[in-house]
Design an enzyme around this catalytic site. Structure first.
Site, PDB file in Angstrom:
ATOM      1  N   LYS A 206       0.830  -1.204   0.000  1.00 18.66           N
ATOM      2  CA  LYS A 206       0.000   0.000   0.000  1.00 18.66           C
ATOM      3  C   LYS A 206       0.867   1.257   0.000  1.00 18.66           C
ATOM      4  CE  LYS A 206      -3.701   0.089   2.587  1.00 18.66           C
ATOM      5  NZ  LYS A 206      -4.618   0.203   3.753  1.00 18.66           N
ATOM      6  N   GLU A 212      10.078  -5.703   4.048  1.00 10.00           N
ATOM      7  CA  GLU A 212      10.303  -6.998   3.412  1.00 10.00           C
ATOM      8  C   GLU A 212       9.949  -6.954   1.924  1.00 10.00           C
ATOM      9  OE1 GLU A 212       8.923  -7.832   7.708  1.00 10.00           O
ATOM     10  OE2 GLU A 212       8.436  -6.438   6.086  1.00 10.00           O
ATOM     11  N   GLY A 267      -5.073  -4.913   5.255  1.00 11.28           N
ATOM     12  CA  GLY A 267      -4.310  -5.890   4.479  1.00 11.28           C
ATOM     13  C   GLY A 267      -4.907  -7.273   4.497  1.00 11.28           C
ATOM     14  N   ARG A 268      -5.357  -7.727   5.665  1.00 14.20           N
ATOM     15  CA  ARG A 268      -5.891  -9.090   5.769  1.00 14.20           C
ATOM     16  C   ARG A 268      -7.313  -9.205   5.213  1.00 14.20           C
ATOM     17  NH1 ARG A 268      -5.175  -6.407  10.319  1.00 14.20           N
ATOM     18  NH2 ARG A 268      -6.820  -6.106  11.877  1.00 14.20           N
ATOM     19  N   GLU A 353      -4.517 -11.579  13.748  1.00 17.34           N
ATOM     20  CA  GLU A 353      -4.149 -10.169  13.633  1.00 17.34           C
ATOM     21  C   GLU A 353      -5.346  -9.287  13.959  1.00 17.34           C
ATOM     22  OE1 GLU A 353      -0.955  -8.885  10.774  1.00 17.34           O
ATOM     23  OE2 GLU A 353      -2.652  -7.823   9.879  1.00 17.34           O
ATOM     24  N   HIS A 384      -2.973 -38.308  10.152  1.00 16.05           N
ATOM     25  CA  HIS A 384      -1.801 -39.132  10.412  1.00 16.05           C
ATOM     26  C   HIS A 384      -0.698 -38.336  11.114  1.00 16.05           C
ATOM     27  CE1 HIS A 384      -3.299 -42.602   8.117  1.00 16.05           C
ATOM     28  NE2 HIS A 384      -3.927 -41.673   7.415  1.00 16.05           N
ATOM     29  N   LYS A 504       8.746  -4.343  13.651  1.00 18.87           N
ATOM     30  CA  LYS A 504       9.278  -3.684  12.461  1.00 18.87           C
ATOM     31  C   LYS A 504      10.222  -2.549  12.846  1.00 18.87           C
ATOM     32  CE  LYS A 504       5.327  -4.403   9.347  1.00 18.87           C
ATOM     33  NZ  LYS A 504       4.288  -3.702   8.561  1.00 18.87           N
TER      34      LYS A 504
END
Length: 540
Positions: A206, A212, A267-268, A353, A384, A504
Site C-alpha cells: 500500500k 520486506e 491488508g488481511r 491479527e 496421520h 518492524k
C-alpha cells in the site's frame, strides 16, 4: 457499554455452562432426534451443521441474547454504512465495498466509494486480459509466462491461498509464484529457473515502503535488469498495487500498470481488492467477478439473515462459547481439500491479527480471553499427524471441518474416500469409543484403556457443492464476518494491528548494527546485544 462479564447474558451463560459442562454429546443426540436438522443453517452456497457442538437450545438462546446485548447488529450496520469503526486509526472498514455490485451506494466521508472500486476492477480486468492473451509482452517482445507476486501478510497470504484454491480454474499455460519472506532463499528459489524475458513481477505494498516487500522488489529489479541488460525493462516486467504513485514511478514502473486501493481496506481483508491482481490474471476476470459475487452473497446473508440462521453470527458465537467458557485456547481448521492447503494459514492472519488484542474500545485492559490461536492442515494429512491429540489428548480443540460434495478431479472414487474420512472424523470426535463398545468388539483387555476415546470433542461441519470461485468468496467472507462478530462481543477493534509495528521498528534499528565495520555501541538488553555480537562474529 456495560463491561462484558457484567452483562446479564454473560452471567446467564456462565451459570448455564456450569449445568452443561459435563453433558456428553451422546446424551444430547440420544435425547433429541431432530437435533441435526435444528442445529444447522444454510446461506450463500454454504451449509453449516453445528449439531456436534456442546450446546442446547438454551445455549443458543443465551448466545444470541449476548450478541444482542453487545450490539453486534448495530456495529455490523455501522460498518456497512461506512462509519469509522476502526477507531484507533480513525478509518472506515469497507472491505464489503470491494465486492459491492455496480450501482450500490456505500459512503464514507460523504463520498460514494463503489464507483472507484469498479474503476480499479475494470483496469485490472483490462490488464489481466492483455497478459493472459499475450497482447502484453515483455521487454524483448516475448509473452509473459510466469507471474511472481511480491508482498507480505495480506498481500501474500490472500493471493497465494486463492491461487492454490482455484488452480483448476487457472490458465495452465502460465505459472504463478509468491515471494514474501525477506530471507533471500525465498526469492532465489522462486526465480532461479525462470526466463526473465517471460516474467512479470507484481509488487503489492500500500505504501510502497514495507521493508520486506521493498527489499524483495529491489532484488527482483536487480535480477531482471541484470538478466535483460537494461533499466528500461522494468516498465515492461513490473506492475504495482499501491497508493504511493510517486514511489512506484520512481522505481521505474509504468503508471499504466499501477493499481490502487484505499486506507479503508485492511491488508488481511484485501484479497478481493487490487491485491488480487495475480488471482485475476490466473483465473480470468469472469471467474474473479464470480468470486466477488460469492463474497457479496455472504455479505448480504450476514446483513439480512435472522440471527438464528445467520452463519457468520453462529460461527462467531460458538468461538466465543468455547474460548471464554470452556477455556479452549485454539481452534482447528481442517479443510478436506488439497486445494485449500493454505486456507488455515490465511485464517491465522485474519483471526489472530484481527482479534489478538488486550484492550477494549476504551483502551482498558480486558479481563477475559480474546482471539484464539488458529491452526490446521488439510485432511486426510492431519489424520496421520495431530489428530491423535484431538481424539485422546487432554486439550479441548474445537474444529471446523470443511468439505465439498463435488470433486474437482476425475478421481471420483478417491473423493468418496476423502469425504468418508471427513464424516468419520467428526463422528469419532463427537462420540468416541467406550470401554464397553471395545469389549463388545473383542478388543483385548490389556489394550482397552489405551483405545478408549471419550469423544465429546466439538466440530462444525461446513459443506458446499464444490470449490469454485463463488464458493471461495463465500467461504472467506463467512470467516471475515465471524471474526467481526467475535470482536464485537469482546469490544475490541478488530481492524488495527499495532502489535505488528513494534517488531518492524526494532528491526529497522538493528539492521545497520549487523553490518561490517567497527562494532557499534549496542544499547539493547544484554541478550540481544550478545546475539548481535555473535552474529557479527560468525558472519565475518
Amino acid at each position: 457499554m456495560t463491561a462484558l462479564i457484567a452483562t446479564p447474558a454473560w452471567q446467564a451463560l456462565k451459570a448455564h455452562y456450569a449445568s452443561i459442562e459435563g453433558v456428553h454429546l451422546r446424551t444430547l443426540f440420544d435425547g433429541d432426534p431432530g437435533r441435526a436438522e435444528r442445529f444447522s443453517a444454510e446461506g450463500s452456497g454454504i451449509f453449516l451443521d453445528y449439531s456436534k457442538n456442546r450446546i442446547t437450545d438454551e445455549t443458543l438462546r443465551l448466545l444470541l441474547r449476548l450478541a444482542d446485548e453487545r450490539g453486534v447488529a448495530q456495529r455490523r450496520d455501522a460498518m456497512f454504512a461506512g462509519e469509522k469503526i476502526n477507531a484507533t486509526e480513525r478509518r472506515a472498514v469497507l472491505h464489503v465495498a470491494l465486492r459491492a455490485p455496480s450501482g450500490t451506494r456505500i459512503e464514507t466521508d460523504g463520498a460514494d466509494v463503489v464507483p472507484g472500486v469498479h474503476k480499479v476492477l475494470d483496469a485490472m480486468a483490462g490488464f489481466a486480459t492483455r497478459v493472459r492473451s499475450g497482447a502484453f509482452t515483455g521487454h524483448t517482445g516475448k509473452r509473459i509466462r510466469t507471474v511472481v507476486n511480491i508482498g507480505i501478510g495480506g498481500s501474500y497470504l490472500g493471493p497465494a491461498m486463492a491461487y492454490r484454491a482455484l488452480r483448476p480454474y487457472s490458465d495452465r499455460s502460465m505459472e504463478f509464484r509468491f515471494v514474501a519472506n525477506v530471507d533471500g532463499a525465498d526469492f532465489h528459489e522462486a526465480t532461479q529457473d525462470l526466463d526473465a524475458a517471460e516474467t512479470l513481477f507484481i509488487v503489492s505494498s500500500k505504501t510502497f515502503t514495507t521493508l520486506e516487500t521493498m527489499t524483495n522488489a529491489a532484488t527482483a529489479r536487480a535480477w531482471l535488469t541484470g538478466k535483460l541488460g537494461s533499466d528500461a525493462a522494468v516498465a515492461k516486467h513490473f506492475a504495482a498495487v499501491s497508493t504511493n504513485i510517486a514511489g512506484v514511478t520512481t522505481f521505474g514502473i509504468d503508471p499504466a500498470n499501477i493499481f490502487g486501493f484505499w486506507d479503508w481496506v485492511g491488508g488481511r481483508y484485501s484479497m478481493d481488492s487490487a491485491i488480487g491482481l495475480s488471482t485475476m490474471i490466473a483465473i480470468g476476470p469472469e471467474n474473479y467477478r464470480a468470486m466477488l459475487g460469492g463474497f457479496h452473497a455472504m455479505d448480504r446473508h450476514f446483513r439480512t439473515a435472522p440471527p438464528e440462521r445467520n452463519l457468520p453470527l453462529l460461527l462467531g458465537l460458538l468461538t466465543v462459547w468455547y474460548n471464554n467458557f470452556f477455556g479452549a485456547q485454539t481452534v482447528g481448521v481442517m479443510p478436506y481439500s488439497a486445494h485449500l492447503a493454505r486456507f488455515p494459514a490465511y485464517l491465522q492472519q485474519l483471526q489472530m491479527e484481527s482479534n489478538g488484542k488486550h484492550v477494549d474500545f476504551g483502551g482498558n485492559p480486558v479481563d477475559y480471553q480474546t482471539g484464539p490461536v488458529i491452526w490446521g492442515e488439510p485432511g486426510t494429512d492431519g489424520q496421520h499427524s495431530f489428530y491423535q491429540l484431538l481424539h485422546q489428548g487432554t486439550k479441548l480443540v474445537p474444529c471446523d471441518m470443511i468439505g465439498f460434495c463435488q470433486p474437482l478431479s476425475p478421481l471420483t472414487d478417491q473423493h468418496d474416500l476423502l469425504m468418508a474420512n471427513l464424516f468419520a472424523q467428526a463422528e469419532a470426535l463427537a462420540f468416541g469409543k467406550t470401554d464397553a463398545e471395545l469389549k463388545a468388539d473383542g478388543s483385548p483387555d490389556f489394550q482397552r484403556p489405551y483405545r478408549v476415546m471419550e469423544g465429546n470433542r466439538p466440530t462444525n461441519m461446513i459443506l458446499a457443492d464444490k470449490l469454485d470461485p463463488a464458493t471461495l468468496g463465500s467461504l472467506v467472507a463467512l470467516y471475515e464476518h465471524s471474526v467481526f462478530t467475535q470482536g464485537a462481543i469482546w469490544a475490541i477493534d478488530s481492524f488495527d494491528q499495532w502489535g505488528v509495528e513494534l517488531g518492524k521498528a526494532l528491526a529497522s534499528r538493528i539492521v545497520p548494527e549487523l553490518g561490517r565495520g567497527a562494532e557499534p555501541d549496542l544499547t539493547h538488553d544484554a541478550s540481544t546485544n550478545a546475539l548481535i555480537r555473535r552474529y557479527r562474529r560468525l558472519r565475518g
